[in-house]
Motif scaffolding. Structure first.
Motif: not given
Ligand code: NDP
Ligand code: MG
Length: 379
Positions: A260-273
């Motif tokens: 879920r961490v890399p999935i979220a990052y791919s969506l929120t980049y350049p921000a982080r969840e």
């Protein structure tokens, strides 16, 4: 709000992506697709109510379940769904080489491609990357090791690291003696020590085909020669990747093993969840072990063919066929390697200019791999 399409929403990555959306704001799900898991898909459609949906085969029960969703079916239908739903972001969580077709289509319709499907890179090579460049589509890898490398290299402002590395947990058979590996059963292999994933990638983790595919994926994504891409065992999968500079400095990408961490990052980049409860890292063992030389022949084979597109396609196709045969109980675990090796040997390195040629190689490799499965059936 970003309009998001998720392909393969019923799989391991797909369901985790939907879970991520419960805590990540700013997305509206405009399209979902599944293969054949209609009961789970129906639940997802009732919950997320996307305006568009598609499945691999027609299911009339879905079409009549009272939703206003517009349905499509077949691989053509999934492409059509991508066209009409006008997503800003597309997350490709389909498994297998078929993912390339959808990734290529996605580059025509979206601004960001969140790519879990590593086969898109292994089988598409430069073609997919060029399409992304030509259409200004940002490709963000979801594969945990490549997400790690993306983060390390993307922040790089000075000298480019000389070498990069990715890690493997070692898979379900990591503590088995080499001479017993051949006889491992599907039950032994599908019991992964760290990650919970789809069945093919779980088998690929035990055979190291997954790391072979990932070395190739890293080669294309980050433009490093195969020799500069190292692989290590990290038993708790806490270290995902790293980069090594000429002066000996090593930077690691580490964190809890949770897709879920890399999935979220791919969506929120350049921000982080923002996670409200950061984990303690005190006492965490960060250990890299070498890969025992000679033990992982599938990985060595992938390294030998890295950069040779027809052979990469054959490697992937033969593995898909061999893994399916192994999971069905048709061939022993140890024969997966032989089937891949014999299939790959039938292909020469040559330039493949377009998707049609890629598809032809893939089809021929599958048919040859099926012959190999029959040949290795009793051995
Ligand atoms: P799963 O097998 O769990 O899920 C695959 C998804 O794709 C399902 O939704 C399935 O539908 C759908 N699907 C299967 N075949 C087709 C097809 N021909 N056309 C359209 N849809 C299809 O796989 P994973 O989630 O484990 O893996 C997905 C991808 O992500 C793979 O490429 C894998 O290598 C990569 N990946 C996965 C990781 C993980 O932790 N799982 C980690 C890193 C990368 P249905 O089930 O409805 O039939
Ligand atoms: Mg990975």
């Amino acid at each position: 709000m970003k309009r998001l399409a998720i392909l393969g929403s019923t799989g391991s990555i797909g369901t985790q992506t939907l879970k991520v959306l419960e805590s990540v704001q700013g997305f509206t799900v405009v399209a979902l697709s599944c293969g054949r898991n209609f009961s789970l898909f129906k639940d997802q459609l009732l919950k997320y109510r996307p305006p568009y949906a598609a499945s691999l085969t027609l299911n009339s029960e879905l079409e009549n379940c009272g939703l206003t969703t517009k349905f499509f079916w077949g691989e053509d239908g999934i492409e059509k769904m991508l066209e009409v739903s006008r997503p800003d972001y597309v997350l490709i969580a389909v498994s297998g080489a078929v993912g390339l077709r959808f990734s290529l289509k996605a580059t025509e319709v979206c601004e960001r491609l969140c790519l879990a499907n590593k086969e898109s890179i292994v089988c598409g090579g430069q073609l997919l990357l060029e399409k992304c460049r030509a259409r200004n589509v940002r490709l963000i890898p979801v594969d945990s090791e490549h997400s790690g490398l993306f983060q390390l290299l993307n922040e790089e402002r000075g000298e480019r690291p000389e070498r990069i590395f990715i890690t493997a947990s070692g898979g379900a058979l990591r503590d088995w003696p080499e001479e017993k590996l051949h006889e491992a059963t599907p039950k032994d292999v599908l019991n992964h020590p760290v990650w919970s994933m789809g069945s093919r990638i779980t088998v690929d983790s035990a055979s190291m085909v997954n790391k072979g595919l990932e070395v190739i994926e890293a080669h294309y994504l980050f433009d490093y020669p195969e020799k500069a891409i190292e692989t290590y065992i990290c038993r708790n999968s806490y270290i995902h990747a790293g980069v090594i500079y000429g002066d000996g400095v090593v930077k690691l990408h580490a964190g809890r093993p949770d897709m879920r961490v890399p999935i979220a990052y791919s969506l929120t980049y350049p921000a982080r969840e923002k996670n409200s409860t950061p984990e303690s890292i005190v006492g965490l063992p960060l250990v890299l072990d070498p890969m025992t030389p000679g033990k992982y022949r599938t990985l060595e084979l992938a390294r030998a063919i890295c950069g040779q597109l027809p052979r990469q396609i054959a490697y992937n196709a033969a593995d898909e066929i061999a893994v399916a045969a192994f999971v069905e109980g048709t061939i022993p675990f140890g024969n997966i390697y032989h089937i891949i090796k014999e299939t790959v040997a039938r292909f020469a390195d040559q330039n493949l200019g377009d998707y049609r040629q890629i598809l032809e190689v893939d089809k021929r490799a599958r048919s040859l791999a099926r012959e190999e499965v029959n040949r290795w059936y009793w051995q």
